[in-house]
Design a protein around this motif. Structure first.
Motif, PDB file in Angstrom:
ATOM      1  N   THR A  67       0.831  -1.203   0.000  1.00  0.00           N
ATOM      2  CA  THR A  67       0.000   0.000   0.000  1.00  0.00           C
ATOM      3  C   THR A  67       0.867   1.255   0.000  1.00  0.00           C
ATOM      4  OG1 THR A  67      -1.722  -1.197   1.185  1.00  0.00           O
ATOM      5  CG2 THR A  67      -1.865   1.202   1.200  1.00  0.00           C
ATOM      6  N   ILE A 105       2.653   1.952  -3.532  1.00  0.00           N
ATOM      7  CA  ILE A 105       1.862   2.314  -4.714  1.00  0.00           C
ATOM      8  C   ILE A 105       1.029   3.585  -4.533  1.00  0.00           C
ATOM      9  CG2 ILE A 105       1.779  -0.052  -5.560  1.00  0.00           C
ATOM     10  CD1 ILE A 105      -1.085  -0.242  -4.430  1.00  0.00           C
ATOM     11  N   TRP A 129      -6.112  -8.592  -2.197  1.00  0.00           N
ATOM     12  CA  TRP A 129      -6.395  -8.046  -3.533  1.00  0.00           C
ATOM     13  C   TRP A 129      -7.332  -8.941  -4.333  1.00  0.00           C
ATOM     14  CZ3 TRP A 129      -4.790  -3.463  -5.778  1.00  0.00           C
ATOM     15  CH2 TRP A 129      -3.985  -2.653  -4.962  1.00  0.00           C
ATOM     16  N   ILE A 175      -2.419   0.297 -11.052  1.00  0.00           N
ATOM     17  CA  ILE A 175      -2.671   1.279 -10.008  1.00  0.00           C
ATOM     18  C   ILE A 175      -2.174   2.641 -10.479  1.00  0.00           C
ATOM     19  CG2 ILE A 175      -2.189   1.888  -7.592  1.00  0.00           C
ATOM     20  CD1 ILE A 175      -3.599  -0.832  -7.925  1.00  0.00           C
ATOM     21  N   LYS A 198      -4.821   4.184  -6.560  1.00  0.00           N
ATOM     22  CA  LYS A 198      -6.164   3.694  -6.890  1.00  0.00           C
ATOM     23  C   LYS A 198      -6.102   2.688  -8.035  1.00  0.00           C
ATOM     24  CE  LYS A 198      -8.276   7.832  -5.324  1.00  0.00           C
ATOM     25  NZ  LYS A 198      -9.280   8.624  -5.058  1.00  0.00           N
ATOM     26  N   GLU A 199      -6.820   1.606  -7.851  1.00  0.00           N
ATOM     27  CA  GLU A 199      -6.894   0.601  -8.903  1.00  0.00           C
ATOM     28  C   GLU A 199      -7.700   1.161 -10.076  1.00  0.00           C
ATOM     29  OE1 GLU A 199      -8.967  -3.689  -9.705  1.00  0.00           O
ATOM     30  OE2 GLU A 199      -8.149  -3.352  -7.699  1.00  0.00           O
TER      31      GLU A 199
END
Length: 106
Positions: free
Chosen positions: A13, A16, A67, A78, A82-83
């Protein structure tokens, strides 16, 4: 390609939160992963704006569960934490499919 296991900070986290990333979920025993792995340097070269991070499913099963990665190889893109897209299924993936997927997100 960076490998999560080789990185000093394995808090995904945190890694990314800024920039563009492609998470490549794989495993050493996965024949479909071994099939696409030789093409990964070419795929990375086509998308220099992305940092590619390889995540071994067996070493980081908790991350895969978090995930919701149930098939490998799988790709999650990402942008600033945010994906924005995922290419996740149990099928063998080709270089053309992967590059098409990433292009579709731009």
């Amino acid at each position: 390609m960076k490998e999560l296991a080789a990185m000093t900070d394995t808090n995904l986290t945190h890694l990314i939160t800024e920039g563009k990333h492609v998470l490549f979920f794989t495993a050493t025993w996965c024949s479909d992963c071994r099939f696409i792995k030789p093409a990964m340097p070419e795929i990375e070269a086509e998308f220099p704006e992305y940092d590619f991070i390889e995540i071994d499913r067996d070493q980081f099963i908790d991350i895969c569960e978090e995930w919701e990665i149930f098939g490998i190889p799988s790709f999650v893109v990402i942008d600033n934490g945010k994906e924005i897209g995922r290419f996740v299924n149990k099928d063998r993936k080709t270089k053309r499919e992967i590059t098409g997927f990433i292009h579709s997100l731009n």
